[in-house]
Design an enzyme around this catalytic site. Sequence first.
Site, short mmCIF file in Angstrom:
data_model
loop_
_atom_site.label_atom_id
_atom_site.label_comp_id
_atom_site.label_asym_id
_atom_site.label_seq_id
_atom_site.Cartn_x
_atom_site.Cartn_y
_atom_site.Cartn_z
CB SER A 128 47.84 27.23 73.69
OG SER A 128 47.25 26.20 72.94
CD GLU A 130 44.48 21.87 72.94
OE1 GLU A 130 44.03 21.26 73.92
OE2 GLU A 130 44.15 21.61 71.78
CE1 TYR A 152 50.79 23.10 76.30
CE2 TYR A 152 48.61 23.35 75.33
CZ TYR A 152 49.95 23.68 75.38
OH TYR A 152 50.44 24.61 74.48
#
Length: 341
Positions: A128, A130, A152
């Site tokens: 990701s 992120e 996460y």
Amino acid sequence: MKAFVTGITGQDGSYLAEFLLAKGYDVWGLIRRSSSFNTGRIDHLYLDPHEQPRLRLVYGDMTDGSNLSSLISEIKPDEIYNLAAQSHVRVSFDQPIYSVNAGALGTLRLLEALRSCNLPIKFYQASSSEMYGKVVETPQSETTPFYPRSPYACAKLYSYWQAVNYREAYGIFACNGILFNHESPRRGETFVTRKITRAATRIKCGLQDRLYLGNLDAKRDWGFAGDYVEAMWLMLQQNQPDDYVIATGQTRSVREFLDEVFGYLDLDWNQYVRIDPRYFRPSEVDLLLGDASKARRVLNWQPRVSFEQLARMMVDADMELARRERVIQNHGKEGAAPWSQ
Ligand code: NAP
Ligand code: G4F
């Protein structure tokens, strides 16, 4: 060809299953036992009696390694797509241990299951954007250093490195797709784009009058999930395993998404949107902007759906749902049970 997809009941899993079935794959999907139906996004693939039974669902969980191990040895897939995760960044602050167990150790359990069955299985890891978190350069590419900002993102970073490590240590064909945000009418209702399109259409239909949001200044590189699953497959069709950024190369703020959605509906969002600090995150990712030139060059991949088309596609789908909801509500008011119509 046989593919095993974890997270098949999610947004990406449903588009990927459609894509692979259309390519002639047998698709095996991992689902969790739930007290209510959780296959709404894939029912159209699974329940059609005219389809060949090429989609099979098996029970399991990323927290249960022995179950993953026996599934892999039984199914013997050619490709594994690991999409399962507790994928909500805000929720990962509330449930850090679970998010890391499913999202990080879950990947390790799957890689171990793959390694121990000694078959030439190709592995896709849903990494990701992120992981770039508090970005150290813009735009972000495969060579940009990571700086995760949530449980996460830390879990995703762990999985990323395990995929690289299994590739280098054991010669496993493992690829990381570093996907920037991608949305669709099937996006979970608590992610910001879908929350906005759902609320805006319900406001337009008179079903709600307020929308509570958090940080409107965050910027994301938003693409269409249907375009992105093709990139996952392309990565596993190359001669060599590698890692790729998948993104549109454009970034917009949450505020701009509001402008697009409410503007399309001829509404002024300022009249309806209120800020609720509950939706702020302990640490925020302010700006994501991907450089997908490697994917364009090597995979010949590019996004087809623009930001405006994506927003409108989501509004059109949610408008249909809001209209149906209004009909049911009106029937209710007339005293007739909607399910008796
Ligand atoms: P999603 O809609 O939230 O789907 C997540 C899937 O994982 C669901 O099928 C869910 O099952 C399953 N799952 C969660 N915990 C599990 C567990 N313990 N065991 C087995 N299955 C479990 O996410 P998505 O948007 O499709 O994203 C797919 C993957 O890509 C995720 O790993 C996500 O983190 C990653 N990713 C997403 C984006 C994006 O913008 N969408 C960008 C980069 C990376 P239930 O249906 O039962 O909950
Ligand atoms: O839609 P979001 O929750 O997505 P976020 O945090 O970017 O994560 C998504 O994309 C990642 C890829 O970069 C995936 F890996 C991850 O699994 C997930 O799919 O939030 C987007 C932005 C954030 O900055 C958030 O603070 O919108 C801001 N926001 C403002 N108000 C809100 C809200 N987010 C949510 N969910 N709800 C709000 O009310």
